[in-house]
Design a protein around this motif. Structure first.
Motif, PDB file in Angstrom:
ATOM      1  N   TYR A 107      31.758   2.048  10.783  1.00  0.00           N
ATOM      2  CA  TYR A 107      30.518   2.648  11.250  1.00  0.00           C
ATOM      3  C   TYR A 107      29.386   2.012  10.461  1.00  0.00           C
ATOM      4  N   ILE A 158      25.981   1.750   8.620  1.00  0.00           N
ATOM      5  CA  ILE A 158      25.118   2.685   7.909  1.00  0.00           C
ATOM      6  C   ILE A 158      23.985   1.924   7.246  1.00  0.00           C
ATOM      7  N   LEU A 207      30.169  11.983   4.826  1.00  0.00           N
ATOM      8  CA  LEU A 207      29.368  11.445   5.934  1.00  0.00           C
ATOM      9  C   LEU A 207      28.126  12.307   6.162  1.00  0.00           C
ATOM     10  N   VAL A 255      24.946  11.136   8.239  1.00  0.00           N
ATOM     11  CA  VAL A 255      25.747  10.800   9.420  1.00  0.00           C
ATOM     12  C   VAL A 255      26.248  12.123   9.994  1.00  0.00           C
ATOM     13  N   GLN A 300      21.955   5.370   3.179  1.00  0.00           N
ATOM     14  CA  GLN A 300      23.156   6.165   3.433  1.00  0.00           C
ATOM     15  C   GLN A 300      24.308   5.705   2.535  1.00  0.00           C
TER      16      GLN A 300
END
Length: 177
Positions: free
Chosen positions: A76, A78, A132, A137, A82
């Motif tokens: 994912y 980021i 996350l 996220v 993050q």
């Protein structure tokens, strides 16, 4: 930058029991910040032969229960902010790991879909969802983080499947192991 979510099936008795409830292929979740899976974090067994001694762990995917594990690896994208938030939170937990415990009660709560929030206590997917979420996220808002399963994480947002199969055959692991 990317974060990697590793979902595994180690084939242990505990995993088989969890599978009875979840009916899912992979029932352990971990998080990593490199595609070679050199730094993998989760809440799980502290000793491979004893499922009842658990807590925050830095997992070695080259040995123990992971040698014969089936897996799905997702990435994912980021932001740098993050990434910094995630790694900072993991460092905080790692530096204070004696204050954290494995949330066995939480596993049973998931089975009956009843939220049990315990301070400084996680099971694997709760931990990954927490890391996350803490970094911005969004994770499965239909349920509390303490009820999030590995399958929920996989279904929550735009994860990209990187690899599925035997963990030992994953090129990132093979090239460093």
């Amino acid at each position: 930058m990317k974060v990697y979510v590793l979902l595994t099936d180690t084939g242990t008795i505990l995993t088989k029991i969890i599978k009875l409830f979840t009916k899912e292929q992979h029932n352990h979740a971990s998080i990593s910040f490199d595609d070679n899976l050199n730094s993998v974090y989760s809440f799980g067994r502290k000793r491979s032969r004893n499922p009842f001694v658990g807590g925050f762990v830095r997992e070695n995917v080259h040995e123990g229960l992971f040698r014969d594990a089936n897996c799905a690896i997702y990435s994912y994208s980021i932001s740098e902010i993050q990434f910094e938030k995630m790694t900072k939170k993991i460092r905080e937990i790692e530096e204070n790991k004696q204050n954290y415990k494995y949330n066995f009660l939480g596993l049973f709560a998931v089975a009956i879909n009843k939220e049990v929030e315990r301070k400084n206590a996680f099971f694997c997917s709760h931990f990954v969802a927490f890391i996350l979420e803490e970094s911005g996220v969004p994770v499965k808002k239909q349920k509390p983080l303490s009820l999030v399963t590995p399958h929920d994480i996989k279904e929550t947002f735009s994860l990209n499947l990187v690899y599925e199969g035997k963990l030992a055959f994953y090129e990132g692991v093979k090239s460093t192991g």
